[in-house]
Design an enzyme around this catalytic site. Structure first.
Site, PDB file in Angstrom:
ATOM      1  N   GLY A  45      25.036  51.690  -5.481  1.00 14.19           N
ATOM      2  CA  GLY A  45      26.367  51.247  -5.867  1.00 14.19           C
ATOM      3  C   GLY A  45      27.109  52.364  -6.565  1.00 14.19           C
ATOM      4  O   GLY A  45      26.503  53.322  -7.051  1.00 14.19           O
ATOM      5  N   HIS A  53      18.644  57.969  -0.753  1.00 22.12           N
ATOM      6  CA  HIS A  53      19.028  56.932   0.213  1.00 22.12           C
ATOM      7  C   HIS A  53      18.195  57.065   1.500  1.00 22.12           C
ATOM      8  O   HIS A  53      18.510  57.875   2.372  1.00 22.12           O
ATOM      9  CB  HIS A  53      20.517  57.039   0.541  1.00 22.12           C
ATOM     10  CG  HIS A  53      21.404  56.622  -0.582  1.00 22.12           C
ATOM     11  ND1 HIS A  53      21.777  55.317  -0.797  1.00 22.12           N
ATOM     12  CD2 HIS A  53      21.973  57.331  -1.592  1.00 22.12           C
ATOM     13  CE1 HIS A  53      22.541  55.236  -1.875  1.00 22.12           C
ATOM     14  NE2 HIS A  53      22.670  56.456  -2.374  1.00 22.12           N
ATOM     15  N   GLU A 102      18.124  55.018   3.906  1.00 20.86           N
ATOM     16  CA  GLU A 102      18.780  54.347   5.032  1.00 20.86           C
ATOM     17  C   GLU A 102      19.693  55.253   5.834  1.00 20.86           C
ATOM     18  O   GLU A 102      20.086  54.897   6.958  1.00 20.86           O
ATOM     19  CB  GLU A 102      19.573  53.132   4.523  1.00 20.86           C
ATOM     20  CG  GLU A 102      20.806  53.455   3.685  1.00 20.86           C
ATOM     21  CD  GLU A 102      20.536  53.630   2.204  1.00 20.86           C
ATOM     22  OE1 GLU A 102      21.461  53.458   1.406  1.00 20.86           O
ATOM     23  OE2 GLU A 102      19.379  53.939   1.838  1.00 20.86           O
ATOM     24  N   GLY A 158      36.903  38.543  27.332  1.00 18.39           N
ATOM     25  CA  GLY A 158      36.357  39.564  28.218  1.00 18.39           C
ATOM     26  C   GLY A 158      35.648  40.661  27.454  1.00 18.39           C
ATOM     27  O   GLY A 158      35.003  41.531  28.040  1.00 18.39           O
ATOM     28  N   VAL A 167      32.791  42.094  24.545  1.00 18.93           N
ATOM     29  CA  VAL A 167      31.344  41.879  24.443  1.00 18.93           C
ATOM     30  C   VAL A 167      31.026  40.614  23.658  1.00 18.93           C
ATOM     31  O   VAL A 167      30.246  39.763  24.112  1.00 18.93           O
ATOM     32  CB  VAL A 167      30.661  43.096  23.778  1.00 18.93           C
ATOM     33  CG1 VAL A 167      29.162  42.849  23.622  1.00 18.93           C
ATOM     34  CG2 VAL A 167      30.915  44.361  24.571  1.00 18.93           C
ATOM     35  N   ASP A 168      31.624  40.452  22.486  1.00 17.31           N
ATOM     36  CA  ASP A 168      31.236  39.361  21.585  1.00 17.31           C
ATOM     37  C   ASP A 168      31.518  37.979  22.187  1.00 17.31           C
ATOM     38  O   ASP A 168      30.658  37.105  22.180  1.00 17.31           O
ATOM     39  CB  ASP A 168      31.964  39.504  20.247  1.00 17.31           C
ATOM     40  CG  ASP A 168      31.817  40.898  19.661  1.00 17.31           C
ATOM     41  OD1 ASP A 168      30.819  41.564  19.975  1.00 17.31           O
ATOM     42  OD2 ASP A 168      32.718  41.325  18.914  1.00 17.31           O
ATOM     43  N   SER A 169      32.733  37.795  22.693  1.00 13.33           N
ATOM     44  CA  SER A 169      33.065  36.480  23.258  1.00 13.33           C
ATOM     45  C   SER A 169      32.303  36.232  24.553  1.00 13.33           C
ATOM     46  O   SER A 169      31.946  35.091  24.864  1.00 13.33           O
ATOM     47  CB  SER A 169      34.576  36.358  23.495  1.00 13.33           C
ATOM     48  OG  SER A 169      35.017  37.228  24.517  1.00 13.33           O
TER      49      SER A 169
END
Length: 519
Positions: A59, A176, A178, A231, A233-235
């Site tokens: 943080g 870090h 990550e 149209g 990707v997500d939907s």
């Protein structure tokens, strides 16, 4: 909170780090399920979540700031493995009676640590003379460890770069793990997940798809669902998941606002209507949207008009279909995080249109099958479901469509120009094998004309800007160094094939300070 379907879960408590989502991505890549929640999550909710381990993020605050976020001491007494990263490590030290001080020199960037204990967290690391390259980003450091802790590693500027109390299974690292700048960071996180927490790599998109289809079927029963299909990707993945779960009980609405890419409406109808056999309804509202955008040049007004009219058109069609109980949306996990974040960079990011959007106006229950997934995980689900690769790997496309790739007024003529130029850009990027290597590639129509010569005649025509960027998450982006030959082919084809264009330029701006889209 997530359902209890996942027996092995890691809880990530967010103290406002810009890297918090990266922690989650690394844990998911290790095939372990995790969720991000604010650092002050109620203790009873943490206990109900029943994590196999807890990771405390970094943080921007100092532990001594007046409004510094404070970890609950009770969490350290839960007998659950804990890994504190940077500020998370400093929080552990402060609460357990150690000493945190301002470092004489703020440590930011690459550093080398000397590993002193490689039995748990650092097992198998530091193979080059017990040293490891890491990424530091801190102004405070550990001056004295709490009772019961021993140092695992140190650097020139941070004598305690990592520490542990093995009896309580509490660990901390000043760096870090990550970020990609810590090359062995993923291996360290896997040591925490597998060896210390006892997790197994069971989080896969194949198992997610099976579990989600089953739970959707159980939840929906005999009711009907409406899904807004764009149209993208997500939907698309959301629609196919629902189709496999409930078949004809799903009705999809595809709104053609006239601002789509070349042949997009036809391709969507062919794939989902003919190939998958879905109940899909095409609403051709292109004339309506163009009429609403007439004379509008301000980009924010464009966005608001398009968003408002989309809701109106979608809502009207949904009413015509009638008797649906649910509305499905392709909300992703980053959208959810940005909407609930208590502190940190995500608190200043605009709320996503998929979180708290249409349902407020339509009185339908919301279904969001992908809300636990990151973008790359959603793509993997699409692969598992058999969606065509060109659909799954599709580059992001803005909600307002080509309207924000036309600087100035949106007209039918200007749409035809940018749509044709955009198709050429995409085709040449694909032909060069670059489409899946870059984040986005597209054409922008500028509100200027320039002098040119075509066939010995003077011309005064439009300018197309080509934008190709590299990015991991669209938060930052750099312009792509595509080969000059590719630039040349794009320019030649656009100028020779798109009527009304006599000049092509290449955008070499990065984000920040520029944005990816021009509007």
């Amino acid at each position: 909170m997530s359902s209890q379907l996942y027996k092995q879960k890691i809880l990530i408590l967010d103290f406002g780090s810009q890297y918090t989502q990266l922690i989650a991505r690394r844990v998911r890549e290790a095939q372990v399920y995790c969720e991000i929640h604010p650092f002050n999550l109620a203790l009873e909710k943490i206990e109900a979540y029943a994590p196999k381990g807890i990771i405390l993020s970094g943080g921007p605050a100092s532990i001594y700031d007046a409004d510094a976020p404070m970890l609950r001491r009770e969490i350290l007494e839960m007998r659950v493995p804990i890994l504190g990263i940077c500020y998370g490590m400093q929080s552990i030290t402060f609460l357990l009676g150690g000493q945190v001080t301002r470092a004489e020199d703020r440590e930011y960037g690459h550093a080398t640590i000397d590993i002193q204990d490689d039995t748990d967290l650092f097992h198998g690391l530091g193979e080059q003379e017990g040293r490891m390259m890491v990424w530091m980003s801190h102004g405070d450091r550990i001056e004295a460890m709490p009772a019961g802790f021993t140092a695992l590693a140190g650097s020139r500027n941070s004598p305690v770069a990592a520490m542990a109390d093995p009896s309580r299974r509490i660990f901390g690292v000043q760096f870090h793990p990550e970020v990609v700048h810590t090359p062995d960071g993923t291996r360290l996180l896997k040591n925490f997940l597998y060896t210390i927490c006892g997790c197994e790599p069971t989080w896969t998109m194949a198992s997610f798809a099976r579990r989600t289809i089953r739970s959707l079927r159980e939840r929906i029963q005999d009711d009907r669902v409406i899904c807004g299909l764009s149209g993208g990707v997500d939907s698309s993945v959301t629609a196919v998941l629902l189709h496999k779960a409930i078949g004809p009980q799903l009705s999809c609405i595809f709104v053609d606002n006239g601002l789509l890419r070349l042949n997009e409406a036809r391709e969507v109808m062919e794939l989902f209507g003919e190939h998958y056999g879905m109940d899909i309804h095409l609403v051709d509202a292109s004339d309506h949207f163009l009429a609403c955008l007439e004379g509008v040049t301000d980009p924010e007004r464009k966005r608001k008009i398009i968003g408002r009219e989309f809701i109106a058109v979608f809502e009207q069609k949904a009413k015509e279909l009638g008797d649906a109980r649910y509305l499905a949306q392709g909300t992703l996990y980053p959208d959810v995080i940005e909407s609930v974040s208590f502190k940190g960079p995500s608190a200043t990011i605009k709320s996503h249109h998929n979180v708290g959007g249409l349902p407020e106006q339509m009185n339908l229950e919301l279904i969001e099958p992908l809300r636990e997934l990151f973008k790359d995980e959603g793509r993997q689900v699409g692969v598992e479901l058999g969606l065509p690769r060109e659909m799954v790997m599709r580059q992001p496309f803005p909600g307002p469509g080509l309207a924000v790739r036309i600087l100035g007024e949106v007209t039918r003529e200007r749409l035809e120009i940018v749509r044709a130029a955009d198709a050429i850009v995409i085709e040449e990027i694909r032909n060069a094998g670059l489409y899946e290597k870059v984040w986005q590639s597209f054409a922008v129509l500028l509100p200027v004309r320039t002098v040119g010569v075509m066939g010995d005649e003077r011309t005064y025509e439009h300018v197309i800007a080509v934008r190709v960027v590299d990015s991991l998450d669209a938060m930052t982006a750099d312009w792509s160094r595509i080969p000059y030959q590719v630039m040349g082919r794009i320019s030649n084809r656009v100028i020779n094939s798109v009527k009304g264009v006599n000049r092509v330029v290449y955008d070499i701006s990065s984000k920040p300070p520029a944005t990816i889209e021009w509007e």
